[in-house]
Motif scaffolding. Structure first.
Motif, mmCIF file in Angstrom:
data_model
loop_
_atom_site.group_PDB
_atom_site.id
_atom_site.type_symbol
_atom_site.label_atom_id
_atom_site.label_comp_id
_atom_site.label_asym_id
_atom_site.label_seq_id
_atom_site.Cartn_x
_atom_site.Cartn_y
_atom_site.Cartn_z
ATOM 1 N N ARG A 11 0.842 -1.191 0.000
ATOM 2 C CA ARG A 11 0.000 0.000 0.000
ATOM 3 C C ARG A 11 0.887 1.255 0.000
ATOM 4 N N ASN A 12 0.231 2.394 0.059
ATOM 5 C CA ASN A 12 0.936 3.669 0.138
ATOM 6 C C ASN A 12 1.820 3.908 -1.089
ATOM 7 N N LEU A 13 1.244 3.657 -2.267
ATOM 8 C CA LEU A 13 1.964 3.907 -3.522
ATOM 9 C C LEU A 13 2.035 5.411 -3.762
ATOM 10 N N THR A 14 3.214 5.893 -4.176
ATOM 11 C CA THR A 14 3.422 7.339 -4.247
ATOM 12 C C THR A 14 3.743 7.867 -5.641
ATOM 13 N N TYR A 15 4.202 7.034 -6.547
ATOM 14 C CA TYR A 15 4.523 7.524 -7.888
ATOM 15 C C TYR A 15 4.486 6.342 -8.846
ATOM 16 N N ALA A 16 4.280 6.630 -10.140
ATOM 17 C CA ALA A 16 4.163 5.563 -11.131
ATOM 18 C C ALA A 16 4.928 5.919 -12.384
ATOM 19 N N ALA A 17 5.412 4.893 -13.092
ATOM 20 C CA ALA A 17 6.127 5.074 -14.362
ATOM 21 C C ALA A 17 5.695 3.980 -15.324
ATOM 22 N N HIS A 18 5.615 4.327 -16.605
ATOM 23 C CA HIS A 18 5.181 3.391 -17.643
ATOM 24 C C HIS A 18 6.365 2.908 -18.461
ATOM 25 N N HIS A 19 6.293 1.642 -18.895
ATOM 26 C CA HIS A 19 7.324 1.082 -19.780
ATOM 27 C C HIS A 19 6.648 0.155 -20.778
ATOM 28 N N GLY A 24 5.678 -4.882 -27.210
ATOM 29 C CA GLY A 24 4.528 -4.010 -27.270
ATOM 30 C C GLY A 24 3.625 -4.063 -26.055
ATOM 31 N N LYS A 25 3.871 -4.970 -25.133
ATOM 32 C CA LYS A 25 3.081 -5.057 -23.913
ATOM 33 C C LYS A 25 3.504 -3.955 -22.944
ATOM 34 N N ASP A 26 2.583 -3.595 -22.054
ATOM 35 C CA ASP A 26 2.801 -2.467 -21.156
ATOM 36 C C ASP A 26 3.046 -2.917 -19.724
ATOM 37 N N MET A 27 4.010 -2.238 -19.079
ATOM 38 C CA MET A 27 4.271 -2.419 -17.658
ATOM 39 C C MET A 27 4.091 -1.074 -16.959
ATOM 40 N N VAL A 28 3.603 -1.110 -15.719
ATOM 41 C CA VAL A 28 3.555 0.068 -14.865
ATOM 42 C C VAL A 28 4.279 -0.267 -13.570
ATOM 43 N N TYR A 29 5.184 0.607 -13.171
ATOM 44 C CA TYR A 29 5.975 0.418 -11.947
ATOM 45 C C TYR A 29 5.583 1.498 -10.946
ATOM 46 N N PHE A 30 5.398 1.076 -9.704
ATOM 47 C CA PHE A 30 5.006 1.984 -8.636
ATOM 48 C C PHE A 30 6.088 2.045 -7.563
ATOM 49 N N ALA A 31 6.310 3.238 -7.029
ATOM 50 C CA ALA A 31 7.111 3.387 -5.818
ATOM 51 C C ALA A 31 6.160 3.277 -4.630
ATOM 52 N N SER A 32 6.503 2.422 -3.686
ATOM 53 C CA SER A 32 5.708 2.265 -2.476
ATOM 54 C C SER A 32 6.526 2.746 -1.284
ATOM 55 N N GLU A 33 5.989 3.724 -0.556
ATOM 56 C CA GLU A 33 6.710 4.250 0.607
ATOM 57 C C GLU A 33 6.878 3.204 1.690
ATOM 58 N N LEU A 347 -9.527 8.266 -3.021
ATOM 59 C CA LEU A 347 -8.912 8.556 -1.735
ATOM 60 C C LEU A 347 -7.433 8.907 -1.889
ATOM 61 N N SER A 348 -7.073 10.083 -1.441
ATOM 62 C CA SER A 348 -5.675 10.552 -1.385
ATOM 63 C C SER A 348 -4.919 10.324 -2.686
ATOM 64 N N PRO A 349 -5.382 10.876 -3.815
ATOM 65 C CA PRO A 349 -4.632 10.702 -5.064
ATOM 66 C C PRO A 349 -3.294 11.439 -5.007
ATOM 67 N N VAL A 350 -2.217 10.761 -5.367
ATOM 68 C CA VAL A 350 -0.890 11.359 -5.264
ATOM 69 C C VAL A 350 -0.090 11.309 -6.567
ATOM 70 N N SER A 351 -0.519 10.526 -7.537
ATOM 71 C CA SER A 351 0.243 10.404 -8.777
ATOM 72 C C SER A 351 -0.701 10.188 -9.949
ATOM 73 N N LEU A 352 -0.411 10.867 -11.061
ATOM 74 C CA LEU A 352 -1.189 10.731 -12.287
ATOM 75 C C LEU A 352 -0.247 10.256 -13.393
ATOM 76 N N LEU A 353 -0.658 9.228 -14.137
ATOM 77 C CA LEU A 353 0.214 8.636 -15.160
ATOM 78 C C LEU A 353 -0.559 8.440 -16.451
ATOM 79 N N PRO A 354 -0.311 9.275 -17.467
ATOM 80 C CA PRO A 354 -0.919 9.005 -18.788
ATOM 81 C C PRO A 354 -0.186 7.869 -19.477
ATOM 82 N N ILE A 355 -0.937 6.944 -20.064
ATOM 83 C CA ILE A 355 -0.350 5.830 -20.814
ATOM 84 C C ILE A 355 -0.362 6.205 -22.288
ATOM 85 N N PRO A 356 0.791 6.284 -22.963
ATOM 86 C CA PRO A 356 0.819 6.690 -24.372
ATOM 87 C C PRO A 356 0.043 5.720 -25.246
ATOM 88 N N CYS A 357 -0.584 6.241 -26.288
ATOM 89 C CA CYS A 357 -1.336 5.392 -27.234
ATOM 90 C C CYS A 357 -0.370 4.536 -28.051
#
Length: 357
Positions: A11-19, A24-33, A347-357
């Motif tokens: 829990r307590n995820l604070t940031y996200a990054a897309h790869h 062609g498959k998508d991964m999302v990585y989260f930093a968890s405090e 609840l407590s949104p802290v990170s927004l991540l657009p996924i490229p088309c």
């Protein structure tokens, strides 16, 4: 399902990054405090058809309060910054699963060229190294780490071919200036076509503007005096010096895709005053920003902001009022017009991540 290092909090995820993987498959990585544990990296598969996430793996970041994550150019590693004092690199397998990291890298106190009184750090939150963001400038194998505690953007050399020891502390940076002393760099971005970098200072409500050098590091000092993120007469600062961090702390900075505008969020903490989003115009030749205005974030503590790929829409995540707010962007002036506010159910949104088309 998936793999997890034992005892870590997901829990307590604070940031996200897309790869996007080579297939062609998508991964999302989260930093968890983490909560009473080390922070961690959480890896998920992203399904474009359903918008769903499938947990893949979780890895120990080797330090507490992991707050930022980014993927290296080429996709060989994913890197995390932990506020309690470390940068950690995880090698990626072909399927995007993170492997075991090498030892977390800790940033030494650099011998700055300028000495001040008090020295070396005037703010209570600058008692030690506090990495807040890890960022690769375009076309560079330099990883820039904005360190709120050391008050610098620290350049690290990155070697994509070394799976476990891909980062190296090079010569100590000189990017510290009397005019930015105690500012506390949090996040940064770069201009899309000019060699200019913008560092957002959390504790002083200012922007530092630096030259981006050919090796991916920053100039020794800012190219112009600090630029304020709020008007000098902003109500939260009445009766106190501008930038007092008990009245406001900044959070996120985003570059408009055209390179004409810059946006920053202010988590105003004074009374019932709502958070603010600042918008700047950028000089077409120098990239120097001019504060043109601020708008209410329509909530409290705007922790993150993000622009749509075409630059038409700006979204704000208000952490303390549990809502997401949408603004239209005027492509001639950069000004913002409110479009929509979500119900207070996120609840407590802290990170927004657009996924490229």
């Amino acid at each position: 399902k998936g793999e997890s290092d034992g005892g870590l909090c997901r829990r307590n995820l604070t940031y996200a990054a897309h790869h996007r993987r080579a297939d062609g498959k998508d991964m999302v990585y989260f930093a968890s405090e983490g909560i009473d544990t080390n922070g961690s990296l959480v890896a998920c598969r992203f399904d474009r058809e359903t918008g769903g996430l499938e947990f893949v793996a979780q890895r120990d970041a080797g330090e507490k309060a992991t707050c930022h994550v980014c993927v290296a150019p080429g996709g060989q590693h994913v890197l995390c910054a932990s506020y309690c004092g470390a940068v950690t690199a995880f090698p990626l397998e072909e399927d995007g699963t993170p492997g075991t990291s090498g030892d977390p890298l800790r940033l030494p106190l650099p011998p700055h060229r300028l000495l001040f009184a008090p020295f070396p750090r005037p703010h209570p939150r600058q008692d030690a190294s506090h990495p807040h963001m890890c960022f690769f400038p375009p076309h560079s194998n330099t990883l820039l780490v904005t360190d709120l505690g050391l008050n610098i953007a620290y350049p690290l050399s990155y070697n994509p071919d070394d799976r476990l020891r891909c980062l190296d502390v090079g010569p100590p940076p000189g990017t510290r200036s009397e005019v930015l002393q105690g500012g506390g760099p949090r996040h940064m971005c770069v201009h899309p076509s000019l060699p200019v970098a913008y560092v957002l200072y959390e504790l002083s409500s200012t922007l530092g503007v630096f030259s981006l050098l050919s090796n991916g590091s920053l100039s020794d000092g800012p190219i112009v005096p600090p630029v304020r993120t709020l008007p000098s007469d902003f109500s939260a600062f009445h009766g106190v010096p501008y930038g007092s961090d008990d009245r406001n702390t900044t959070a996120a900075i985003r570059m408009h895709p055209t390179g004409k505008f810059l946006y920053a969020s202010n988590r105003v903490t004074y009374g019932e005053v709502e958070g603010q989003v600042s918008y700047f115009t950028l000089d077409a030749v120098t990239g120097v920003p001019t504060l043109c205005g601020v708008v209410s974030s329509r909530g409290k503590a705007p922790r993150d902001i993000v622009l749509s790929p075409d630059g038409d829409i700006l979204l704000v995540a208000n952490q303390n009022s549990d809502n997401i707010v949408s603004f239209s962007v005027d492509l001639k002036t950069g000004s913002l017009q409110h479009r929509f506010t979500s119900d207070s159910t996120i609840l407590s949104p802290v990170s927004l991540l657009p996924i490229p088309c």
